[in-house]
Every structure is written in C-alpha cells, then in structure tokens.
Design an enzyme around this catalytic site. Sequence first.
Site, mmCIF file in Angstrom:
data_model
loop_
_atom_site.group_PDB
_atom_site.id
_atom_site.type_symbol
_atom_site.label_atom_id
_atom_site.label_comp_id
_atom_site.label_asym_id
_atom_site.label_seq_id
_atom_site.Cartn_x
_atom_site.Cartn_y
_atom_site.Cartn_z
ATOM 1 N N ILE A 19 0.602 -1.293 0.124
ATOM 2 C CA ILE A 19 -0.071 -0.075 -0.008
ATOM 3 C C ILE A 19 0.620 1.122 -0.109
ATOM 4 C CG2 ILE A 19 -1.727 1.363 1.441
ATOM 5 C CD1 ILE A 19 -3.104 -1.335 2.351
ATOM 6 N N ASN A 86 2.137 4.724 7.228
ATOM 7 C CA ASN A 86 1.550 3.628 6.410
ATOM 8 C C ASN A 86 2.482 2.559 7.137
ATOM 9 O OD1 ASN A 86 0.703 1.966 4.143
ATOM 10 N ND2 ASN A 86 2.793 1.893 3.852
ATOM 11 N N ASP A 96 -3.768 -17.974 18.681
ATOM 12 C CA ASP A 96 -4.892 -17.784 19.231
ATOM 13 C C ASP A 96 -4.725 -16.947 20.511
ATOM 14 O OD1 ASP A 96 -7.923 -18.893 19.870
ATOM 15 O OD2 ASP A 96 -6.818 -18.685 21.863
ATOM 16 N N TYR A 153 -2.527 -7.251 16.776
ATOM 17 C CA TYR A 153 -2.582 -6.709 15.457
ATOM 18 C C TYR A 153 -3.867 -5.644 15.613
ATOM 19 C CZ TYR A 153 -2.938 -4.922 10.673
ATOM 20 O OH TYR A 153 -3.064 -4.435 9.351
ATOM 21 N N PRO A 183 -8.349 0.681 5.529
ATOM 22 C CA PRO A 183 -8.167 -0.278 4.563
ATOM 23 C C PRO A 183 -8.788 -1.688 5.190
ATOM 24 C CG PRO A 183 -6.109 0.487 4.732
ATOM 25 C CD PRO A 183 -6.726 0.814 5.929
HETATM 26 N N1 LIG Z 1 -2.846 -5.497 3.277
HETATM 27 C C1 LIG Z 1 -3.895 -5.397 3.779
HETATM 28 O O1 LIG Z 1 -5.007 -6.033 3.605
HETATM 29 C C2 LIG Z 1 -4.145 -4.278 4.659
HETATM 30 C C3 LIG Z 1 -5.409 -4.133 5.499
HETATM 31 C C4 LIG Z 1 -5.629 -3.072 6.406
HETATM 32 C C5 LIG Z 1 -4.341 -2.288 6.846
HETATM 33 N N2 LIG Z 1 -3.263 -2.624 6.161
HETATM 34 C C6 LIG Z 1 -2.249 -1.704 6.733
HETATM 35 O O2 LIG Z 1 -1.507 -1.058 5.767
HETATM 36 C C7 LIG Z 1 -0.214 -0.670 5.777
HETATM 37 C C8 LIG Z 1 0.685 -1.437 4.559
HETATM 38 O O3 LIG Z 1 0.641 -2.786 4.782
HETATM 39 P P1 LIG Z 1 0.783 -3.713 3.542
HETATM 40 O O4 LIG Z 1 -0.329 -4.612 3.105
HETATM 41 O O5 LIG Z 1 1.243 -2.707 2.408
HETATM 42 O O6 LIG Z 1 2.169 -4.298 3.985
HETATM 43 P P2 LIG Z 1 3.385 -4.802 3.218
HETATM 44 O O7 LIG Z 1 3.273 -5.302 1.819
HETATM 45 O O8 LIG Z 1 3.905 -6.159 4.354
HETATM 46 O O9 LIG Z 1 4.473 -3.623 3.493
HETATM 47 C C9 LIG Z 1 4.751 -3.295 4.847
HETATM 48 C C10 LIG Z 1 5.784 -1.848 4.525
HETATM 49 O O10 LIG Z 1 5.908 -1.558 6.067
HETATM 50 C C11 LIG Z 1 7.323 -1.459 6.035
HETATM 51 N N3 LIG Z 1 7.517 -1.606 7.584
HETATM 52 C C12 LIG Z 1 7.170 -2.917 8.308
HETATM 53 N N4 LIG Z 1 7.599 -2.912 9.451
HETATM 54 C C13 LIG Z 1 8.133 -1.683 9.473
HETATM 55 C C14 LIG Z 1 9.023 -1.110 10.596
HETATM 56 N N5 LIG Z 1 8.969 -1.599 11.890
HETATM 57 N N6 LIG Z 1 9.362 0.261 10.466
HETATM 58 C C15 LIG Z 1 9.450 0.800 9.226
HETATM 59 N N7 LIG Z 1 8.885 0.256 7.983
HETATM 60 C C16 LIG Z 1 8.289 -1.100 8.307
HETATM 61 C C17 LIG Z 1 7.724 -2.517 5.287
HETATM 62 O O11 LIG Z 1 9.245 -2.120 5.008
HETATM 63 P P3 LIG Z 1 9.987 -3.279 4.134
HETATM 64 O O12 LIG Z 1 9.765 -3.435 2.674
HETATM 65 O O13 LIG Z 1 11.664 -2.720 4.217
HETATM 66 O O14 LIG Z 1 9.962 -4.768 4.951
HETATM 67 C C18 LIG Z 1 6.911 -2.224 3.745
HETATM 68 O O15 LIG Z 1 7.434 -1.265 3.257
HETATM 69 C C19 LIG Z 1 0.220 -1.448 7.295
HETATM 70 O O16 LIG Z 1 0.119 -0.416 8.418
HETATM 71 C C20 LIG Z 1 -0.930 -2.365 7.389
HETATM 72 O O17 LIG Z 1 -1.328 -2.986 8.727
HETATM 73 C C21 LIG Z 1 -2.980 -3.633 5.320
#
Ligand SMILES: NC(=O)c1ccc[n+]([C@@H]2O[C@H](COP(=O)([O-])OP(=O)(O)OC[C@H]3O[C@@H](n4cnc5c(N)ncnc54)[C@H](OP(=O)(O)O)[C@@H]3O)[C@@H](O)[C@H]2O)c1
Length: 249
Positions: A19, A86, A96, A153, A183
């Site tokens: 995202i 983000n 669990d 989470y 989202p």
């Molecule tokens: N996908 C979904 O269904 C969904 C739904 C609701 C909310 N979200 C939220 O949307 C956001 C993005 O999620 P995504 O699905 O795009 O996840 P993703 O594909 O796993 O990407 C996560 C991103 O966050 C970075 N990151 C993770 N831990 C970090 C930390 N401790 N410090 C700095 N950067 C960190 C990662 O960096 P690296 O690339 O270097 O690892 C990556 O750029 C998150 O907050 C997630 O909770 C996602």
Amino acid sequence: MSDRASRPVALVTGGSRGIGRAIAVELARTHQVVATYRSRRDCAESLERETGATIFRCDISSRGDRAALLDFTRERLGRLDLLVNNAGMAPLERRDILEAGEESFDALIGANLKGPYFLTQLAARWMLERGGGRIVFITSVSAYAASVSRGEYCVSKAGLSMAAALYAARLAPHGVQVFEVRPGIIRTDMIAKVAQAYEERIAAGLLPQGRMGEPEDVARVVRAIADGQLDYCAGQVLDVDGGFHLRTL
Ligand SMILES: NC(=O)c1ccc[n+]([C@@H]2O[C@H](COP(=O)([O-])OP(=O)(O)OC[C@H]3O[C@@H](n4cnc5c(N)ncnc54)[C@H](OP(=O)(O)O)[C@@H]3O)[C@@H](O)[C@H]2O)c1
C-alpha cells in the site's frame, strides 16, 4: 508540475512495498516524496528508480530512526506538507489470543502504534511551525473487527485509530488536517499467506463490492486528501474496504 524542487513534500513510511508503495507512486506525480523502508532496500531502490522518490531506511519503532528521518527530511527538503503513517506489520505467526506471547505483542505495538504516534508528534510540531499540513494514519478494519488469532494486530490498530482522533482534535485549530484511512482486505505481501482463504470468503459474500482491494484503491483516497479535497473534514475515518464495514439485516 515541472519544477520538482518547488513541489510540496510528502513523507510515506513503508513506501517500499504494498500500500505504501502505491501511495508513494501516486504522490510522486505531484510531490517530492520521501519513502521509508526497513529491510527491503531492493524494493526501495526500485521505487527510487521508478519515481525519483528519495528513500530512507527507518525502523519506525526506533526513536533514533524516527528522529533521523525527520532531521533528514528537514535538511534535504526543508518542508513537510503531508505525512502518511503507513508502515506496519502483521504478526509473524497467527496465534490464538489464549496462546500468543508478549514478544509479538511488543513488536506490533512498537511498529504499528508507538512508531506512528511519536513520528506524528515530531511531524506535527514541525507543521505547526510552518502553519499547516496534512497527516494520514493507515489503520485497518482490524481497529474494530475482532480476529482472535491476531489480537495484538487488532489492539495496535484500535490504538492507532484513537491516535488519529487525538491528533485530529489537537491540530484542527492550527490548520493541520488529520485523517484515518481504514483499509479492508488489500492484495499485498502482508496477506499473501491467507489470500486464498480471503478469496473464498469474498466469493461467499464477505464484501458487498465482491472483490479484494488493490493498493491503488487506497492510494486514490490519499490522493484526494493530498489535493485538499477533504480539507473541511477533521479526523474523518475513510473506510476503503469494499463495503466490509456496512452492517446489513
Ligand atoms: N494488506 C492489507 O490487507 C491491509 C489491510 C488493512 C491495513 N493494512 C495496513 O496497511 C499498511 C501497509 O500494509 P501492506 O499490506 O502494504 O504491508 P506490506 O506489503 O507487508 O508492506 C509493509 C511496509 O511497511 C514497512 N515496515 C514494516 N515494518 C516496519 C517497521 N517496523 N519500520 C518501518 N517500516 C516497516 C515495510 O518495509 P520493508 O519493505 O523494508 O520490509 C513495507 O514497506 C500497514 O500499516 C497495514 O497494517 C493492510
């Protein structure tokens, strides 16, 4: 816009993948973008090549990294118009709530709640000096939907939702608009392991709009915020979830 150096500045945490990457790509059309990554430098470098975004390594749960990120942005670009909180993580292993341990809890609270809470504190102080700005918190439907196999989470996102409300209330009188973007199920690496199970539930009617979200669905909402289209809203929660939040009877 032709003169890149005069563009507004957007800081997107976790811009290397998923995202955050889609948001960084979208904003790079109009903004100077600083995109952070934690471990996937390769992904961040490809974003840099593709969009001209500036990349910066930052573990959002680290106080020193957060301060270094803001110092870097100030020195390199001199202004901050939009912060998109983000970056976030899911539990490494779903367990669990009766079994899950403190290590995962601490890691998720650090990355998903404490990190953006205190990064926003630094960014907000700077925006107040400058007289305005916009801040986005990417939370989740998990802020209110209880998933007992990843309680940490859900708790982190429920807390982040309140952080968005708190900053919205504190900053609204000072020309800083704060939004919560919530989202639903979005096709990224984060949900790759459970994507098939989600697809089956979506086919069975889980989402009124009948499809999984794409990162660009979220990026378009951030675009509207970045363009100031929602500037008479304070603390608005924007559900980007294909209608998941609707209660029907
Ligand atoms: N996908 C979904 O269904 C969904 C739904 C609701 C909310 N979200 C939220 O949307 C956001 C993005 O999620 P995504 O699905 O795009 O996840 P993703 O594909 O796993 O990407 C996560 C991103 O966050 C970075 N990151 C993770 N831990 C970090 C930390 N401790 N410090 C700095 N950067 C960190 C990662 O960096 P690296 O690339 O270097 O690892 C990556 O750029 C998150 O907050 C997630 O909770 C996602």
